[in-house]
Design a protein around this motif. Structure first.
Motif, PDB file in Angstrom:
ATOM      1  N   LYS A  32      -0.684  15.191 -19.036  1.00 47.14           N
ATOM      2  CA  LYS A  32      -0.267  14.085 -17.745  1.00 47.14           C
ATOM      3  C   LYS A  32      -1.302  13.694 -16.840  1.00 47.14           C
ATOM      4  O   LYS A  32      -2.067  13.067 -16.396  1.00 47.14           O
ATOM      5  CB  LYS A  32       0.820  14.421 -16.534  1.00 47.14           C
ATOM      6  CG  LYS A  32       1.003  13.416 -16.274  1.00 47.14           C
ATOM      7  CD  LYS A  32       1.287  12.172 -16.389  1.00 47.14           C
ATOM      8  CE  LYS A  32       2.112  11.108 -15.228  1.00 47.14           C
ATOM      9  NZ  LYS A  32       2.072   9.580 -15.385  1.00 47.14           N
ATOM     10  N   GLU A  36      -4.469  10.613 -16.100  1.00 44.89           N
ATOM     11  CA  GLU A  36      -4.263  10.310 -14.542  1.00 44.89           C
ATOM     12  C   GLU A  36      -5.956  10.742 -14.070  1.00 44.89           C
ATOM     13  O   GLU A  36      -6.299   9.665 -13.705  1.00 44.89           O
ATOM     14  CB  GLU A  36      -3.899  10.984 -13.882  1.00 44.89           C
ATOM     15  CG  GLU A  36      -1.790  10.404 -13.755  1.00 44.89           C
ATOM     16  CD  GLU A  36      -2.371   8.950 -13.534  1.00 44.89           C
ATOM     17  OE1 GLU A  36      -2.747   7.919 -13.537  1.00 44.89           O
ATOM     18  OE2 GLU A  36      -0.741   8.675 -14.306  1.00 44.89           O
ATOM     19  N   ARG A  39      -7.498   8.077 -16.100  1.00 38.44           N
ATOM     20  CA  ARG A  39      -7.504   6.483 -15.769  1.00 38.44           C
ATOM     21  C   ARG A  39      -8.783   6.112 -14.021  1.00 38.44           C
ATOM     22  O   ARG A  39      -8.474   5.298 -13.971  1.00 38.44           O
ATOM     23  CB  ARG A  39      -6.267   6.282 -15.885  1.00 38.44           C
ATOM     24  CG  ARG A  39      -5.558   5.715 -16.813  1.00 38.44           C
ATOM     25  CD  ARG A  39      -3.518   6.315 -16.224  1.00 38.44           C
ATOM     26  NE  ARG A  39      -3.230   6.120 -17.454  1.00 38.44           N
ATOM     27  CZ  ARG A  39      -1.641   5.862 -17.813  1.00 38.44           C
ATOM     28  NH1 ARG A  39      -0.962   7.041 -17.202  1.00 38.44           N
ATOM     29  NH2 ARG A  39      -1.624   5.628 -19.323  1.00 38.44           N
ATOM     30  N   HIS A  55      -3.444   4.873  -9.527  1.00 39.83           N
ATOM     31  CA  HIS A  55      -3.189   5.980 -10.253  1.00 39.83           C
ATOM     32  C   HIS A  55      -4.264   7.446  -9.368  1.00 39.83           C
ATOM     33  O   HIS A  55      -3.864   8.660  -9.995  1.00 39.83           O
ATOM     34  CB  HIS A  55      -4.547   5.855 -11.295  1.00 39.83           C
ATOM     35  CG  HIS A  55      -4.494   5.127 -12.484  1.00 39.83           C
ATOM     36  ND1 HIS A  55      -3.138   5.263 -13.425  1.00 39.83           N
ATOM     37  CD2 HIS A  55      -4.526   3.842 -12.707  1.00 39.83           C
ATOM     38  CE1 HIS A  55      -3.238   4.341 -14.008  1.00 39.83           C
ATOM     39  NE2 HIS A  55      -3.446   3.330 -13.389  1.00 39.83           N
ATOM     40  N   ASP A  58      -0.190   8.112  -8.239  1.00 40.30           N
ATOM     41  CA  ASP A  58      -0.147   8.301  -9.466  1.00 40.30           C
ATOM     42  C   ASP A  58      -0.131  10.031 -10.117  1.00 40.30           C
ATOM     43  O   ASP A  58       0.719  10.899 -10.092  1.00 40.30           O
ATOM     44  CB  ASP A  58      -0.257   7.613 -10.787  1.00 40.30           C
ATOM     45  CG  ASP A  58       0.877   6.625 -11.292  1.00 40.30           C
ATOM     46  OD1 ASP A  58       1.655   6.748 -10.245  1.00 40.30           O
ATOM     47  OD2 ASP A  58       0.445   6.127 -11.811  1.00 40.30           O
ATOM     48  N   ALA A  59      -1.773  10.575  -9.819  1.00 40.15           N
ATOM     49  CA  ALA A  59      -1.976  11.642 -10.129  1.00 40.15           C
ATOM     50  C   ALA A  59      -1.618  12.954  -8.992  1.00 40.15           C
ATOM     51  O   ALA A  59      -1.230  14.223  -8.933  1.00 40.15           O
ATOM     52  CB  ALA A  59      -3.251  11.931  -9.690  1.00 40.15           C
TER      53      ALA A  59
END
Length: 145
Positions: A32, A36, A39, A55, A58-59
Motif C-alpha cells: 500500500k 501511494e 500515485r 494521495h 491517503d499516504a
C-alpha cells in the motif's frame, strides 16, 4: 478554477472501467505504501492538484513518513527510499513521460530485479491507472475540496 464537467455523472460506465483497474491494483501484491508513492509521484509529474492532495492524504493515513512525502519529488537525492521503491519510482517516471523516455533498458534493468513479472505488470497497471485519473481530473478541472 471551475470544474468543467462532473465526469462521474457524465459517464458512469467510463468510471466503472477505471474502478475495475483500481480493484485489480487493490488485489495485487504491491505494498500500500508503494502504491501511494507511485500515485503521488505520477500526479506530481502531471501537475494534478486533486490527485496530489488525495494521495498525499491517503499516504499519511497509511502511515507514510512526512519526510519521505516532502522529498518524493527529489527521491534520487535522498536516503529515504528503498531500492525497490526507487525502482518503482524510476518506472513510474519513465512510463508517465513515455513520449520522452520510451522506457529505456536502463530503467528496465533497475526495476526487473526488484519485482516479479506479475508485480511489474501490476505496477505498470498502477501507473496507467493514475495517469488516467490525472488526465480526467486535469481535463475537467477537478480541484481539491
Amino acid at each position: 478554477m471551475n470544474n468543467r464537467l462532473d465526469f462521474y455523472k457524465a459517464s458512469p460506465d467510463a468510471i466503472k472501467a477505471m474502478v475495475g483497474l483500481e480493484q485489480r491494483i487493490g488485489k495485487s501484491a504491491l505494498e500500500k505504501s508503494l502504491v501511494e508513492l507511485v500515485r503521488l509521484r505520477a500526479s506530481q509529474i502531471n501537475g494534478c492538484a486533486f490527485c496530489m492532495d488525495m494521495h498525499s492524504s491517503d499516504a499519511r493515513k497509511a502511515g507514510e513518513d512526512e519526510r519521505r512525502l516532502a522529498t518524493l519529488g527529489a527521491w534520487r537525492e535522498t536516503p529515504f527510499f528503498t531500492d525497490r521503491e526507487r525502482a518503482a519510482l524510476a518506472w513510474t517516471e519513465s512510463l508517465t513521460l513515455v513520449s520522452e523516455t520510451h522506457v529505456p533498458d536502463a530503467v528496465w534493468a533497475q526495476v526487473e530485479p526488484h519485482f516479479s513479472p506479475e508485480e511489474i505488470t501490476d505496477l505498470t497497471l498502477l501507473v496507467v491507472a493514475i495517469n488516467g485519473w490525472n488526465r480526467f481530473s486535469i481535463a475537467f478541472r477537478k480541484t481539491p475540496a
